[in-house]
Design an enzyme around this catalytic site. Structure first.
Site, PDB file in Angstrom:
ATOM      1  N   LYS A  75       0.860  -0.801   0.299  1.00 47.72           N
ATOM      2  CA  LYS A  75      -0.220  -0.133   0.286  1.00 47.72           C
ATOM      3  C   LYS A  75       1.166   1.198   0.531  1.00 47.72           C
ATOM      4  O   LYS A  75       1.759   1.207   0.513  1.00 47.72           O
ATOM      5  CB  LYS A  75      -0.923   0.203   1.202  1.00 47.72           C
ATOM      6  N   CYS A 102      14.049   9.658   7.025  1.00 52.31           N
ATOM      7  CA  CYS A 102      14.210   9.882   8.489  1.00 52.31           C
ATOM      8  C   CYS A 102      15.213   9.714   8.883  1.00 52.31           C
ATOM      9  O   CYS A 102      15.872   9.937   9.880  1.00 52.31           O
ATOM     10  CB  CYS A 102      13.666   8.337   8.371  1.00 52.31           C
ATOM     11  N   GLU A 162      10.221  16.001  15.064  1.00 55.56           N
ATOM     12  CA  GLU A 162      11.054  15.688  13.847  1.00 55.56           C
ATOM     13  C   GLU A 162       9.938  16.729  13.078  1.00 55.56           C
ATOM     14  O   GLU A 162       8.981  16.938  12.500  1.00 55.56           O
ATOM     15  CB  GLU A 162      10.483  14.226  13.479  1.00 55.56           C
ATOM     16  N   GLU A 198       9.216   1.415  10.336  1.00 54.33           N
ATOM     17  CA  GLU A 198      10.439   1.821  10.705  1.00 54.33           C
ATOM     18  C   GLU A 198      10.238   2.984  10.849  1.00 54.33           C
ATOM     19  O   GLU A 198       9.596   4.191   9.736  1.00 54.33           O
ATOM     20  CB  GLU A 198      11.117   1.928   9.118  1.00 54.33           C
ATOM     21  N   GLY A 255      -4.522   1.942   4.310  1.00 53.66           N
ATOM     22  CA  GLY A 255      -3.326   1.711   5.306  1.00 53.66           C
ATOM     23  C   GLY A 255      -4.537   0.927   6.655  1.00 53.66           C
ATOM     24  O   GLY A 255      -4.255  -0.175   7.016  1.00 53.66           O
ATOM     25  N   GLY A 295      -3.699   4.996  -3.190  1.00 59.59           N
ATOM     26  CA  GLY A 295      -4.936   5.484  -3.012  1.00 59.59           C
ATOM     27  C   GLY A 295      -4.852   6.927  -2.406  1.00 59.59           C
ATOM     28  O   GLY A 295      -3.613   7.021  -1.833  1.00 59.59           O
TER      29      GLY A 295
HETATM   30  P1  NAD Z   1       3.174   8.778   7.352  1.00 54.91           P
HETATM   31  O1  NAD Z   1       2.756   8.429   8.819  1.00 54.91           O
HETATM   32  O2  NAD Z   1       1.805   9.802   7.076  1.00 54.91           O
HETATM   33  O3  NAD Z   1       2.085   7.971   6.284  1.00 54.91           O
HETATM   34  C1  NAD Z   1       2.852   6.712   5.647  1.00 54.91           C
HETATM   35  C2  NAD Z   1       2.404   5.448   5.110  1.00 54.91           C
HETATM   36  O4  NAD Z   1       1.420   5.361   5.909  1.00 54.91           O
HETATM   37  C3  NAD Z   1       1.580   5.972   3.646  1.00 54.91           C
HETATM   38  O5  NAD Z   1       0.852   5.107   3.080  1.00 54.91           O
HETATM   39  C4  NAD Z   1      -0.486   6.274   4.744  1.00 54.91           C
HETATM   40  O6  NAD Z   1      -1.066   6.341   3.713  1.00 54.91           O
HETATM   41  C5  NAD Z   1       0.025   5.364   6.002  1.00 54.91           C
HETATM   42  N1  NAD Z   1      -0.837   5.822   6.860  1.00 54.91           N
HETATM   43  C6  NAD Z   1      -1.647   6.520   6.739  1.00 54.91           C
HETATM   44  N2  NAD Z   1      -2.521   6.664   8.416  1.00 54.91           N
HETATM   45  C7  NAD Z   1      -2.641   4.860   9.058  1.00 54.91           C
HETATM   46  C8  NAD Z   1      -3.133   4.376   9.727  1.00 54.91           C
HETATM   47  N3  NAD Z   1      -3.895   4.784  10.100  1.00 54.91           N
HETATM   48  N4  NAD Z   1      -2.835   3.417   9.551  1.00 54.91           N
HETATM   49  C9  NAD Z   1      -2.001   2.572   8.512  1.00 54.91           C
HETATM   50  N5  NAD Z   1      -1.855   2.983   6.985  1.00 54.91           N
HETATM   51  C10 NAD Z   1      -1.902   4.297   7.128  1.00 54.91           C
HETATM   52  O7  NAD Z   1       4.463   9.311   6.820  1.00 54.91           O
HETATM   53  P2  NAD Z   1       4.776   9.619   5.361  1.00 54.91           P
HETATM   54  O8  NAD Z   1       3.920  11.548   6.356  1.00 54.91           O
HETATM   55  O9  NAD Z   1       4.319   9.418   4.556  1.00 54.91           O
HETATM   56  O10 NAD Z   1       5.954   9.613   5.761  1.00 54.91           O
HETATM   57  C11 NAD Z   1       7.056  10.184   6.881  1.00 54.91           C
HETATM   58  C12 NAD Z   1       7.758   9.904   7.683  1.00 54.91           C
HETATM   59  O11 NAD Z   1       8.259   8.857   7.494  1.00 54.91           O
HETATM   60  C13 NAD Z   1       7.943  10.685   8.675  1.00 54.91           C
HETATM   61  O12 NAD Z   1       8.003  10.674   9.623  1.00 54.91           O
HETATM   62  C14 NAD Z   1       9.822   9.654   8.378  1.00 54.91           C
HETATM   63  O13 NAD Z   1      10.871   9.933   9.619  1.00 54.91           O
HETATM   64  C15 NAD Z   1       9.825   8.812   8.279  1.00 54.91           C
HETATM   65  N6  NAD Z   1      10.465   7.955   7.691  1.00 54.91           N
HETATM   66  C16 NAD Z   1      11.026   6.938   8.625  1.00 54.91           C
HETATM   67  C17 NAD Z   1      12.057   5.963   7.845  1.00 54.91           C
HETATM   68  C18 NAD Z   1      12.248   4.927   8.039  1.00 54.91           C
HETATM   69  O14 NAD Z   1      13.074   4.531   8.124  1.00 54.91           O
HETATM   70  N7  NAD Z   1      12.329   4.739   9.460  1.00 54.91           N
HETATM   71  C19 NAD Z   1      12.319   5.402   6.083  1.00 54.91           C
HETATM   72  C20 NAD Z   1      11.266   6.963   5.975  1.00 54.91           C
HETATM   73  C21 NAD Z   1      10.003   7.467   6.365  1.00 54.91           C
END
Ligand code: NAD
Length: 492
Positions: free
Chosen positions: A186, A296, A395, A262, A224, A218
């Site tokens: 997803k 991240c 962050e 992650e 998710g 989507g």
């Molecule tokens: P996000 O948490 O908003 O979204 C990540 C994914 O989760 C998306 O596909 C989103 O649609 C989905 N999602 C949203 N709500 C959900 C729910 N309730 N249940 C399941 N899935 C859901 O993050 P983002 O804004 O897309 O990305 C940025 C964040 O990702 C930053 O905090 C960054 O640090 C983190 N990140 C971490 C790593 C790592 O390896 N540690 C790598 C890259 C990004």
């Protein structure tokens, strides 16, 4: 842009469900963050689409040879690597346009490296010790031949963010498939085309059986949440923010699913008193601005010796100012746009907060001039804060670096570790042994010492504390996708 995706899917990307590329009943736009141009459309999956994808993954795991046919898996992973490599030029332009990724990064972590890493997972699966003979023993007097077998977990629900779409999608797909799992990926709403391209190549240029890989795009985050709640999913592999990670873990608790998380970070860059300050500050500026700070593990707190604070501010601000922002398609650009208006507004909220908390901008602090379109934030260095402020602790996920003074190695380590996160860190010092000793005391999943690069297929990556649970990449990352079965056979 539609020209670069013409060979993949034209101007409208499909879903991959059960071995079929389907247009879906609804669509949503995907846009170029540098220009706000609508690149085209992506299928906007419905709950029913997701349901079909999970059903297909379940079926493929339970009744296709995928989970047990190692040779098939290895062959398919190598095919996928070759397909992605064949299409590298289109994927590169697509990643620059959709994720706003600077071109130079697409030769590394944004594309070429994770594509090449698929081969590492295929090779690992081939040489992996799938069974271990523990020999004969007689526990409780009953003679038994014992062995430990490693098996795939089952159906993996993979949920990914937008910042490094190929790296994160492939860092889940590669090990999950090599281990024999099936997967529903997803993708993030901001980068549907990067994921859809992967689905198209899986379907059209590999022998991966129907249902083994399903790709869902989507606009609605609820997809998710729905995937997390689905009882047919055995393992949730999530990369994203710490807040969403909590929601994923809560959902997983209901079904007692395995979770692999992650999450976010606020990593520290420690400059020790014996470091080459000019070199360290240049390095820190570059690290904080890469991909507009949307990584991240990027180091976003710079800790410098108190007695050289002003000099460090000058040096760091000068490099940040020189790097500036640039068109992501330009080879020289380090800091491109941020992904969306929402993300830009969020970063601006933090810039306002920084001032309220007593911070000052040594450089940057707003939007760069001369950019009417797109989502841009100037490279920003914030001085005058303490490590207790929200700006220094939370962050921001933008090209924003907070510079803080320290009073020696112990104090620098204390400040670095005084964080809810524990994802990464960097140490720069003149005496390698001293720098190494500091690195060992950081409570983080990865550390770079004097510019060392930990990112590679064979190096486990992940976080301590609220930065995550589990490890991606390396043997440890592969084993996240395995179960352990112990078999004992009675000997009469
Ligand atoms: P996000 O948490 O908003 O979204 C990540 C994914 O989760 C998306 O596909 C989103 O649609 C989905 N999602 C949203 N709500 C959900 C729910 N309730 N249940 C399941 N899935 C859901 O993050 P983002 O804004 O897309 O990305 C940025 C964040 O990702 C930053 O905090 C960054 O640090 C983190 N990140 C971490 C790593 C790592 O390896 N540690 C790598 C890259 C990004």
């Amino acid at each position: 842009m539609s020209r670069t995706t013409d060979r993949l899917f034209g101007a409208s990307s499909p879903l991959l469900i059960d071995g079929r590329l389907v247009p879906g009943d609804h669509r949503f736009g995907t846009i170029d963050p540098a220009t706000e141009e609508v690149l085209g459309e992506a299928a906007d999956a419905t709950p029913a689409d997701l349901d079909h994808a999970v059903a297909a993954a379940r079926r493929a795991f339970d009744s296709s040879p995928w989970a047990t046919d190692l040779a098939l898996r290895v062959r398919c992973l190598r095919q996928l690597n070759e397909a992605l490599t064949r299409h590298a030029d289109e994927l590169r332009e697509l990643t620059i346009a959709e994720a706003g990724a600077p071109r130079f990064l697409t030769y590394g972590a944004q594309l070429d490296t994770p594509v090449a890493d698929l081969r590492w997972f295929a090779d690992l699966a081939e040489r992996y010790d799938w069974e271990r003979d523990l020999g004969r023993a007689a526990p409780m007097g009953l003679t038994s031949d014992r062995r430990v077998v490693r098996e795939p977990v089952g159906v993996v629900g993979a949920i990914t963010p937008w910042n490094f779409p190929h790296q994160i999608n492939l860092a889940k797909l590669g090990p999950a498939l090599a281990a024999g799992n099936t997967i529903v990926l997803k993708a993030a709403p901001d980068t549907p085309w990067c994921a859809a391209a992967l689905g198209v190549l899986v379907q059209e240029e590999t022998d991966i059986p129907p249902g083994v890989v399903n790709v869902i795009t989507g606009a609605d985050h609820a997809l998710g949440a729905r995937l997390c709640a689905d009882a047919r999913v055995d393992l949730l592999s999530f990369t994203g923010s710490t807040g969403t990670g909590r929601a994923v873990m809560r959902a997983a608790a209901d079904g007692l699913k395995r979770v692999f998380l992650e999450l976010g970070g606020k990593s520290a860059f420690l400059v020790l008193a014996d470091a080459d300050l000019r070199a360290a500050c240049s390095y820190a500026a570059f690290a904080a601005l890469t991909h507009a700070g949307q990584g991240c593990a990027l180091t976003t707190r710079l800790l410098v010796p108190r007695e050289r604070y002003d000099e460090a501010v000058r040096l760091t601000a000068a490099t940040m100012g020189k790097l500036g922002t640039g068109d992501p398609g330009d080879e020289r650009t380090v800091c491109g746009p941020v992904i969306s208006a929402r993300q830009r507004d969020r970063i601006e909220g933090y810039l306002k907060l920084a001032v309220e908390e007593g911070g000052e901008f040594a450089t940057g602090g707003g939007r760069p001039g001369g950019r009417e379109r797109g989502f841009w934030i100037e490279p920003t260095l914030i001085t005058g804060l303490t490590n207790e402020t929200r700006t220094a602790r939370e962050e921001i996920f933008g090209p924003v670096l907070v510079i803080l003074p320290h009073d020696g190695d112990d104090d620098a380590i204390r400040l670095a570790n005084d964080s809810p996160y524990g994802l990464s860190g960097a140490v720069h010092g003149g005496d390698p042994e001293r720098a190494r000793a500091v690195a060992r005391r950081l409570r983080t999943g990865t550390v770079s010492v004097n510019g060392g690069v930990w990112y590679a297929a064979d190096v486990p990556f992940g976080g301590y504390k609220q930065s995550g649970i589990g490890r991606e990449m390396g043997v440890a990352g592969f084993e996240e996708y395995l179960e352990t079965k112990s078999i004992a056979e009675g000997v009469s």
